[in-house]
Every structure is written in C-alpha cells, then in structure tokens.
Motif scaffolding. Sequence first.
Motif, PDB file in Angstrom:
ATOM      1  N   VAL A 117       0.835  -1.205   0.000  1.00 48.80           N
ATOM      2  CA  VAL A 117       0.000   0.000   0.000  1.00 48.80           C
ATOM      3  C   VAL A 117       0.868   1.253   0.000  1.00 48.80           C
ATOM      4  O   VAL A 117       0.612   2.214  -0.740  1.00 48.80           O
ATOM      5  CB  VAL A 117      -0.964  -0.016   1.203  1.00 48.80           C
ATOM      6  N   SER A 118       1.931   1.266   0.807  1.00 47.69           N
ATOM      7  CA  SER A 118       2.827   2.422   0.858  1.00 47.69           C
ATOM      8  C   SER A 118       3.474   2.677  -0.500  1.00 47.69           C
ATOM      9  O   SER A 118       3.579   3.832  -0.953  1.00 47.69           O
ATOM     10  CB  SER A 118       3.920   2.205   1.912  1.00 47.69           C
ATOM     11  N   LEU A 119       3.910   1.615  -1.155  1.00 43.83           N
ATOM     12  CA  LEU A 119       4.529   1.779  -2.469  1.00 43.83           C
ATOM     13  C   LEU A 119       3.521   2.271  -3.497  1.00 43.83           C
ATOM     14  O   LEU A 119       3.820   3.165  -4.299  1.00 43.83           O
ATOM     15  CB  LEU A 119       5.154   0.456  -2.920  1.00 43.83           C
ATOM     16  N   LEU A 120       2.316   1.704  -3.477  1.00 46.96           N
ATOM     17  CA  LEU A 120       1.295   2.127  -4.430  1.00 46.96           C
ATOM     18  C   LEU A 120       0.926   3.598  -4.235  1.00 46.96           C
ATOM     19  O   LEU A 120       0.732   4.344  -5.216  1.00 46.96           O
ATOM     20  CB  LEU A 120       0.058   1.245  -4.294  1.00 46.96           C
ATOM     21  N   LYS A 121       0.828   4.031  -2.992  1.00 49.45           N
ATOM     22  CA  LYS A 121       0.532   5.447  -2.738  1.00 49.45           C
ATOM     23  C   LYS A 121       1.667   6.337  -3.245  1.00 49.45           C
ATOM     24  O   LYS A 121       1.421   7.407  -3.829  1.00 49.45           O
ATOM     25  CB  LYS A 121       0.307   5.674  -1.241  1.00 49.45           C
ATOM     26  N   LEU A 168       3.727   5.671  -5.684  1.00 50.84           N
ATOM     27  CA  LEU A 168       3.649   5.683  -7.153  1.00 50.84           C
ATOM     28  C   LEU A 168       2.530   6.602  -7.636  1.00 50.84           C
ATOM     29  O   LEU A 168       2.718   7.394  -8.561  1.00 50.84           O
ATOM     30  CB  LEU A 168       3.420   4.263  -7.671  1.00 50.84           C
ATOM     31  N   ARG A 169       1.374   6.479  -7.000  1.00 53.81           N
ATOM     32  CA  ARG A 169       0.246   7.331  -7.390  1.00 53.81           C
ATOM     33  C   ARG A 169       0.584   8.805  -7.207  1.00 53.81           C
ATOM     34  O   ARG A 169       0.340   9.626  -8.108  1.00 53.81           O
ATOM     35  CB  ARG A 169      -0.984   6.961  -6.558  1.00 53.81           C
ATOM     36  N   ASP A 170       1.157   9.145  -6.076  1.00 51.49           N
ATOM     37  CA  ASP A 170       1.428  10.547  -5.761  1.00 51.49           C
ATOM     38  C   ASP A 170       2.581  11.123  -6.578  1.00 51.49           C
ATOM     39  O   ASP A 170       2.723  12.344  -6.666  1.00 51.49           O
ATOM     40  CB  ASP A 170       1.731  10.698  -4.269  1.00 51.49           C
ATOM     41  N   SER A 171       3.398  10.249  -7.179  1.00 51.74           N
ATOM     42  CA  SER A 171       4.531  10.732  -7.976  1.00 51.74           C
ATOM     43  C   SER A 171       4.090  11.298  -9.320  1.00 51.74           C
ATOM     44  O   SER A 171       4.824  12.066  -9.948  1.00 51.74           O
ATOM     45  CB  SER A 171       5.532   9.608  -8.213  1.00 51.74           C
ATOM     46  N   ASN A 172       2.897  10.893  -9.772  1.00 56.53           N
ATOM     47  CA  ASN A 172       2.364  11.373 -11.059  1.00 56.53           C
ATOM     48  C   ASN A 172       3.347  11.170 -12.212  1.00 56.53           C
ATOM     49  O   ASN A 172       3.486  12.032 -13.088  1.00 56.53           O
ATOM     50  CB  ASN A 172       1.991  12.862 -10.965  1.00 56.53           C
ATOM     51  N   GLU A 202      -9.458  -1.178  -1.273  1.00 58.62           N
ATOM     52  CA  GLU A 202      -8.523  -0.051  -1.200  1.00 58.62           C
ATOM     53  C   GLU A 202      -7.318  -0.276  -2.103  1.00 58.62           C
ATOM     54  O   GLU A 202      -6.905   0.615  -2.855  1.00 58.62           O
ATOM     55  CB  GLU A 202      -8.045   0.149   0.244  1.00 58.62           C
ATOM     56  N   MET A 203      -6.760  -1.491  -2.024  1.00 57.27           N
ATOM     57  CA  MET A 203      -5.581  -1.770  -2.823  1.00 57.27           C
ATOM     58  C   MET A 203      -5.915  -1.779  -4.316  1.00 57.27           C
ATOM     59  O   MET A 203      -5.122  -1.315  -5.150  1.00 57.27           O
ATOM     60  CB  MET A 203      -4.956  -3.107  -2.411  1.00 57.27           C
ATOM     61  N   ALA A 204      -7.069  -2.304  -4.682  1.00 55.24           N
ATOM     62  CA  ALA A 204      -7.472  -2.319  -6.090  1.00 55.24           C
ATOM     63  C   ALA A 204      -7.515  -0.904  -6.655  1.00 55.24           C
ATOM     64  O   ALA A 204      -7.032  -0.644  -7.769  1.00 55.24           O
ATOM     65  CB  ALA A 204      -8.829  -2.999  -6.234  1.00 55.24           C
ATOM     66  N   LYS A 205      -8.077   0.029  -5.888  1.00 55.41           N
ATOM     67  CA  LYS A 205      -8.134   1.424  -6.347  1.00 55.41           C
ATOM     68  C   LYS A 205      -6.731   2.001  -6.501  1.00 55.41           C
ATOM     69  O   LYS A 205      -6.434   2.700  -7.481  1.00 55.41           O
ATOM     70  CB  LYS A 205      -8.953   2.259  -5.368  1.00 55.41           C
ATOM     71  N   LEU A 206      -5.854   1.722  -5.541  1.00 59.30           N
ATOM     72  CA  LEU A 206      -4.486   2.217  -5.624  1.00 59.30           C
ATOM     73  C   LEU A 206      -3.746   1.627  -6.825  1.00 59.30           C
ATOM     74  O   LEU A 206      -2.948   2.309  -7.475  1.00 59.30           O
ATOM     75  CB  LEU A 206      -3.730   1.894  -4.335  1.00 59.30           C
ATOM     76  N   MET A 207      -3.996   0.364  -7.103  1.00 57.52           N
ATOM     77  CA  MET A 207      -3.359  -0.265  -8.261  1.00 57.52           C
ATOM     78  C   MET A 207      -3.756   0.433  -9.549  1.00 57.52           C
ATOM     79  O   MET A 207      -2.913   0.742 -10.404  1.00 57.52           O
ATOM     80  CB  MET A 207      -3.720  -1.754  -8.314  1.00 57.52           C
ATOM     81  N   VAL A 208      -5.036   0.680  -9.700  1.00 58.12           N
ATOM     82  CA  VAL A 208      -5.525   1.352 -10.907  1.00 58.12           C
ATOM     83  C   VAL A 208      -4.977   2.775 -10.977  1.00 58.12           C
ATOM     84  O   VAL A 208      -4.497   3.229 -12.028  1.00 58.12           O
ATOM     85  CB  VAL A 208      -7.070   1.347 -10.936  1.00 58.12           C
ATOM     86  N   GLU A 209      -5.018   3.492  -9.856  1.00 58.01           N
ATOM     87  CA  GLU A 209      -4.573   4.892  -9.840  1.00 58.01           C
ATOM     88  C   GLU A 209      -3.067   5.037 -10.055  1.00 58.01           C
ATOM     89  O   GLU A 209      -2.604   6.065 -10.562  1.00 58.01           O
ATOM     90  CB  GLU A 209      -4.956   5.535  -8.505  1.00 58.01           C
ATOM     91  N   SER A 210      -2.287   3.999  -9.684  1.00 57.08           N
ATOM     92  CA  SER A 210      -0.832   4.085  -9.812  1.00 57.08           C
ATOM     93  C   SER A 210      -0.320   3.600 -11.162  1.00 57.08           C
ATOM     94  O   SER A 210       0.878   3.683 -11.436  1.00 57.08           O
ATOM     95  CB  SER A 210      -0.156   3.279  -8.694  1.00 57.08           C
TER      96      SER A 210
END
Length: 523
Positions: A312-316, A318-322, A339-347
Amino acid sequence: MESLELSMAAPMESRPLSGYRRILFVWLPVRKIYPVGIGYLANWIHREHPEVAIEVLDLTRFEEPDQMSALSRKIAEFSPDLLAYSWRDVQIFAPHEGDNSLRRAFEFYYSPNLLTRAYAAWDGVRMVWKYRSEFHKKLRFIREGVRRAPGAQVMVGGGAFSVFAEQIIRLLPEGVIGVVGEGEEAMIKLLEGRSLGDERVITRKGKQIILGKKEGAVEIRRAPFDLAYLESVYPGHEMYHGKPVGIQTKRGCPYGCSFCLYTYIEGKRVYYRDPEDVVDEIRQYQERWGVRNFWFADAQFIPGVKAVPEAVSLLKALRDSNLGITWSGYIRTSLISMEMAKLMVESGMGDLEVAITSGSQEILDSLKMGFKLEGLMEGCRNLKEAGYKGKIILNYSLNAPGETPESLAEAVASYEAICDLFGPENVYPMVFFLAVQPHTSFEKRLMREGWLEENYDPISLNPWTIRKLLYNPGPLGELIAKACLVAWDIEPMAMGRVVMREIKKSLGLAGVHVKGSAVAQAS
C-alpha cells in the motif's frame, strides 16, 4: 560433497580498502533482457567501495560470432582482477507458449500423423543440440575468462547458476567461486578479504565440492540507485532505452509452492526497499532512458498478509509521484482489497499476471499454493469495481498430481468465470506444465513416487528425460496434449483459449460437470 568453511582471511575491526581494484561484470548472452541484478550489484559495490573501478560487459549486444572476441578484448583493455559472470538462463526443455520445443515434444509423443512425428523428432534433435550448444558456450566464456585473466579471481552467479550450481561448478575450472542467490555481501566480503563461509558460495577443489552456508540476508531497506553512475560503467546501455525495465521492490517469498524456486534462491523471509528509493529509481529510468513500462521483478508483489502495508505504501508513493508509468508483476489477487485495487488502478497497473495454477482447491492445497480460489475471485471483483481495464493473464499448470476429469473441468470453469467478469477479450489463459526443478518439494515428491530417479541429471536431455521433465502423465496427459496440438494449428501464439475450449469439448462428451466447484460457488 562436504560443507566447509571457505576461509579467506580474518575479519577486520574496521572496513579496509578493497583487495581488488578492477571488477568486470559479464552478462552472459541471453535474449535481450535488461540485466537488473548487475545494476544493483554495481551500485552496491560502488557505495561500499568507491575506490574500486567497475565495468559491465553485456555480451547480448554483440552478434554471436563476435561475442568471444568481445570478451577477450575487454579483458585485455580493462585488466580486471575480479571477473564476475551473471548466468541467467538454462533452458532445460520445460518450455511454455511461444517456444516451439514444447510443440515439437508433444507432436513427437502424441501426434497420430507419422510424418508430423518424424519432423518433430528431427526438429527436436536440433533443439536439444541448440540447448547443449548454448549451455557449453556459456561454460566456454567462463573458461576463457580464467585463461585470459590468469591472475584474476573468477565468480559466477545469476538465476540459472543458482538453480544448477552443483552441476555447473563441476564443469568449471578449480577455484571459480559460485554464488547462489544474492551476491552483495559475498562480493563485499571477498573484496575485503573476509571469510565466505557464512555466504551461499560454492567452489570445487579437485573432486570435492565446498559449500558455504548463508547466515541471514542482505538488508535492502535503504538501497538507493544511481543510474548516472551505472551509465558511466556500462557501455551499450542505450539498447535498453525506451524498453521495459525490471525493478526489484523486495526480496524473498514466504510461500512454499511445491514447484517454485524463489524461496530456494531468495529465502522465505521478505526484505523490502523503501518506496522512496523505488520511485526515485523509476523516475531516473523515465527521465534518462525514456522508460515508461516497468516490471516489478519480485517473487510476488504482495507476498502475504504482512506485506500488505508495504504494498500500500509503495502504491501510494507511485500514485502521488504522477509519473504516468505502467507497471506490472506477479500478483496474488486473493490479497487485493478494495482499497488496494483502487491504488493499483490509480498508480498505473498494466496487464495483470496471476498464477491461478488450477481451478481445483484440492490440487492447489496439494501444491501448497497458500491461497483460496474464493479469495482470488474476490480480488478480481475488487479490481473490476475499481475500474481496472487491463488484460488478465492466467497461468495454468494443467495435469498436476491428482488431476482428474472433474478438476480439469474446474480449471475451465475458473477461466470462464473470470471471462464473465472482465470479458473474454481481456482474459488470456497461459497453459504451462509443472517444471521439474532441483531443490523443490515437487522434485522430491516425484522421486518418492518413482517418477524420477534420485540420481537423475537435471541438465542432461534425451527423449526419456524430456518426457519426465515435461510433467504430463496419463491418463489425462494425452487429452491435454491433443488439445494443445489443435491449439497450435489454430492460434499458435495465443493457444490458451483454444486449449480451454478443446478440453471443455472433450470433457463435455464424458458428461463432466462442475456446479459444485469452488470457483462456481465464488462467482
């Protein structure tokens, strides 16, 4: 074979300067795959011993007739006192889709057409000769290094060597040091003149094989990556610009899948890198090499429940790095929450590769896979709800021990259930057969059951060993093989869908139903 200490020198109270001044890393020729491990090793050694000069020779970038002369020329120019080879592949006739050797084997063993069988036999001999030729060519590269740099210490490691270390070390000159698994600490200890007895190294003295035993593992939490430095020591890196690159976010796997080698190579304890370091490494590849597609080269992206917070920390991050990248890897969907599924898609997760292996929970349990099919389906539903639109690649290992017509039908049912969820155009079943690999509980099981001789040679090929290593026994072996033969004629580069259809057709004639299957209930 004995287990002995490889004493080099007494440990020092403080870190000394390296006893070696010039290291030449040699990436033995393979299909064009970026040498991830060498990049990490070069960075690690440079951080610990910046006084050491390093160069990377990637033999893959040379045409085959020029590879040996390229090695000899580089040794003469660079004068290494430590020569470190990385050996990635040993293709031992346990192939998969896109590799005609499996097709030729099945045509030889199962085709009713005598001309087809004759051609398969001829082409199969050619493939075995090619395998043996490639294997011995890599041995010659190492021997040539020993000959051209007689004063240098020679080391060899990499994925292929790690698996077949005991066989390969017997074929190399005495004194070559082999490294099984990770090599950072082993190389640092060698540089500093410390004992290698507590590292997973292997060498030969006469006929005696000497083994070291690893105590602990390398802590990689803080392992920053300097791509600019790697470029400075790696001539020819330009051929990987814009191409997919592997990134290691963790090491180790807690699972005990009976046919898998990751735990043997990396260990069962999982060590993680900081998300900031991973994202920074990705950013460097993107900015300097134009890379936008990344493969997380981990045993599993989510290796168990304890790994969820790290993932989760890594996915966040990646997402926040844009960064706008696409990433993928081996992922257990049974651990994907909403939660993780959404982060995967967003990242930026791209195609998803899932080792479902079987549609039968009983077979999964017998292979010690460590997940439930109901959980796998729930993770898939979470991804669908989160808006995932990539491909789902399902790895099936058909005809595992205990396979029955009912369990085979359950595999088809699991594929169809996932097609119902994502659409058949987005689901790609990949048909594999369980590879018989040294150091696995699957290999030991087959020895106990009499399928393999205890003294078999895993790198020797003939029609008898090939049939053993391509684990596809009766009575279902012929049914599956014929489905594969039909699929190769219809859709050779994406045969899995046709295989599933043909198996369903054959089993349907026998009146097999799977209404009570775990996947049918879960979906």
